[in-house]
Design a protein around this motif. Sequence first.
Motif, PDB file in Angstrom:
ATOM      1  N   HIS A  35     -43.666  52.813  93.564  1.00 53.32           N
ATOM      2  CA  HIS A  35     -42.933  51.450  94.085  1.00 53.32           C
ATOM      3  C   HIS A  35     -42.085  50.796  93.065  1.00 53.32           C
ATOM      4  O   HIS A  35     -41.618  49.604  93.237  1.00 53.32           O
ATOM      5  N   TYR A  36     -41.737  51.379  92.076  1.00 55.26           N
ATOM      6  CA  TYR A  36     -41.016  50.557  91.096  1.00 55.26           C
ATOM      7  C   TYR A  36     -39.635  50.375  91.479  1.00 55.26           C
ATOM      8  O   TYR A  36     -39.109  49.207  91.372  1.00 55.26           O
ATOM      9  N   GLY A  79     -36.706  60.234  96.010  1.00 58.13           N
ATOM     10  CA  GLY A  79     -36.840  59.543  94.511  1.00 58.13           C
ATOM     11  C   GLY A  79     -35.968  58.558  94.279  1.00 58.13           C
ATOM     12  O   GLY A  79     -35.283  58.210  95.114  1.00 58.13           O
ATOM     13  N   TYR A  80     -35.648  58.115  92.804  1.00 55.84           N
ATOM     14  CA  TYR A  80     -34.616  57.351  92.303  1.00 55.84           C
ATOM     15  C   TYR A  80     -34.479  58.022  91.167  1.00 55.84           C
ATOM     16  O   TYR A  80     -35.111  58.909  90.533  1.00 55.84           O
ATOM     17  N   PHE A 136     -36.132  54.527  85.460  1.00 57.38           N
ATOM     18  CA  PHE A 136     -37.644  54.407  84.896  1.00 57.38           C
ATOM     19  C   PHE A 136     -37.523  54.572  83.391  1.00 57.38           C
ATOM     20  O   PHE A 136     -38.412  53.951  82.516  1.00 57.38           O
ATOM     21  N   ILE A 137     -36.565  55.420  82.710  1.00 51.16           N
ATOM     22  CA  ILE A 137     -36.377  55.411  81.358  1.00 51.16           C
ATOM     23  C   ILE A 137     -35.878  53.641  80.780  1.00 51.16           C
ATOM     24  O   ILE A 137     -36.340  53.536  79.830  1.00 51.16           O
ATOM     25  N   ASN A 138     -35.136  53.097  81.693  1.00 53.85           N
ATOM     26  CA  ASN A 138     -34.881  51.872  81.076  1.00 53.85           C
ATOM     27  C   ASN A 138     -36.172  50.862  81.018  1.00 53.85           C
ATOM     28  O   ASN A 138     -36.361  50.053  80.145  1.00 53.85           O
ATOM     29  N   LEU A 185     -36.131  61.192  89.527  1.00 50.88           N
ATOM     30  CA  LEU A 185     -37.330  61.280  89.617  1.00 50.88           C
ATOM     31  C   LEU A 185     -38.057  61.290  91.004  1.00 50.88           C
ATOM     32  O   LEU A 185     -37.780  60.237  91.913  1.00 50.88           O
ATOM     33  N   THR A 186     -38.736  62.169  91.184  1.00 44.05           N
ATOM     34  CA  THR A 186     -39.018  62.723  92.700  1.00 44.05           C
ATOM     35  C   THR A 186     -40.466  62.684  93.170  1.00 44.05           C
ATOM     36  O   THR A 186     -41.236  63.106  92.275  1.00 44.05           O
ATOM     37  N   PHE A 187     -40.659  61.960  94.153  1.00 42.96           N
ATOM     38  CA  PHE A 187     -42.184  61.603  94.830  1.00 42.96           C
ATOM     39  C   PHE A 187     -42.122  62.348  96.325  1.00 42.96           C
ATOM     40  O   PHE A 187     -43.272  62.416  96.868  1.00 42.96           O
TER      41      PHE A 187
END
Length: 330
Positions: A136-137, A161-162, A167-169, A218-220
Motif C-alpha cells: 500500500h506504499y 505494481g509500481y 521503494f528504493i527511494n 515491484l510487482t504484487f
Amino acid sequence: MLLRKSPSLEATIRSSEITPQHVFEQHQQTRRRFLASAATLGAAALAARTLPSLINPPTTVHAAGEPLKAIPSKYTLDDPQTPFAKASTYNNFYEYGTDKSDPSHEAYRLQTRPWPIQITGMVKKPQTINIDDLLHYRPLESRVYRFRCVEAWSMIIPWDGYSLSEFINFCQPLPSAKYVQFFSYNDKKVMPDEPSGYDWPYREGLRMDEAMNPLTLLTFGCYGQVLPNQNGAPVRVIVPWKYGYKSAKAIVRFHFTDKEPATTWNVADGREYGFYSNVNPNYDNARWSQAHERRLDTSLLPRNIPTQMFNGYGDQVASLYAGMDLKKFY
C-alpha cells in the motif's frame, strides 16, 4: 511512517481448487511418456502433438484470487495477452520443482502472511517492514509487459505494481551503494522439491541505474489479482528487458551493496547466465539460440517470432549500456 502493524491475511486454498491425486498422477504419467518417446520420435512432430497439453494442463492449483485495485498505465502493449491459464501453469520456479507444471501443483504450501521484508546493507536505516505496508506504499499500476525466458519462450502478461525506484527511494540507499540484491524465500518444509546442487536461497541483483529505471516493476499481482504463489507471491520484481530469471520471486530481503552481487544462476553456470542477461538476439548461450522465441498466447501452439533487442524496450534502456560490449557483459 511505514512500520505499522497489518492484520494477518492467511493465504487459503479452497478444496475445490486442489488438483485431485488421480488427475495429477495422470498428468505425470503423460509427461513421462512424452520424455520417453522423445528419444525415438522426431522432436518437432512430437512437440506439435503434445506441447499444448503440457503448456495448458487440465487443472491447476493456485492461491485464491483476490482482486487488486490498479490504475491503467502508459506501459502497455497491443499484443494478444497470454491467457491466465497458461501464465499460471507454465512456470520456472525451481524451489517447487524443475518441470514447468510443478509450481502450479506444489506452490500451494507457501503461506504469504505474515511476510516480513528486510532492508539491509548500505542504507541510511536498516529495517524490517511487512508486506502490506509495502503493497500500500504507492498506488498500483497495471502494466502489460513482454516476458522473455532464456529458454526462448515468451508471454505477454498484465502485471500490477509500481516502479521499484519508488521503494528504493524509501529505503534511502547510501551514495556508495551501486547495486541492489534480492533474496527469495527459502524453506524446505514448503519447498520439498527444491533440487540440490544450488546455493539456496535464490539470489538476484541489478545495477542501481537498472533498478531505478521506471520500467523495473515491484510487482504484487497479475491479471488484476494478487500474484498466484507459482508466479512469485507475494512480491517479486519484473525487469522486462532481461531474461525472466532476473525477475526474482517471493522476495524477503533487499540488500544494497557497492559490489556486484552473486546471483544464483550466474554462480551455477556463468557461461549461460551472465549478470546482466539482457535479451539479445545476437548472442546465444550454450544451449539455446536467442534469435527467435516461442510466443505463448491465445494460439493453440506457440508462435515462432523474431526476438527483439532488449525484448523491444531498447528506447527506454539501451542508454544504460552505452559503450559496453553486450557479449562480454552478457
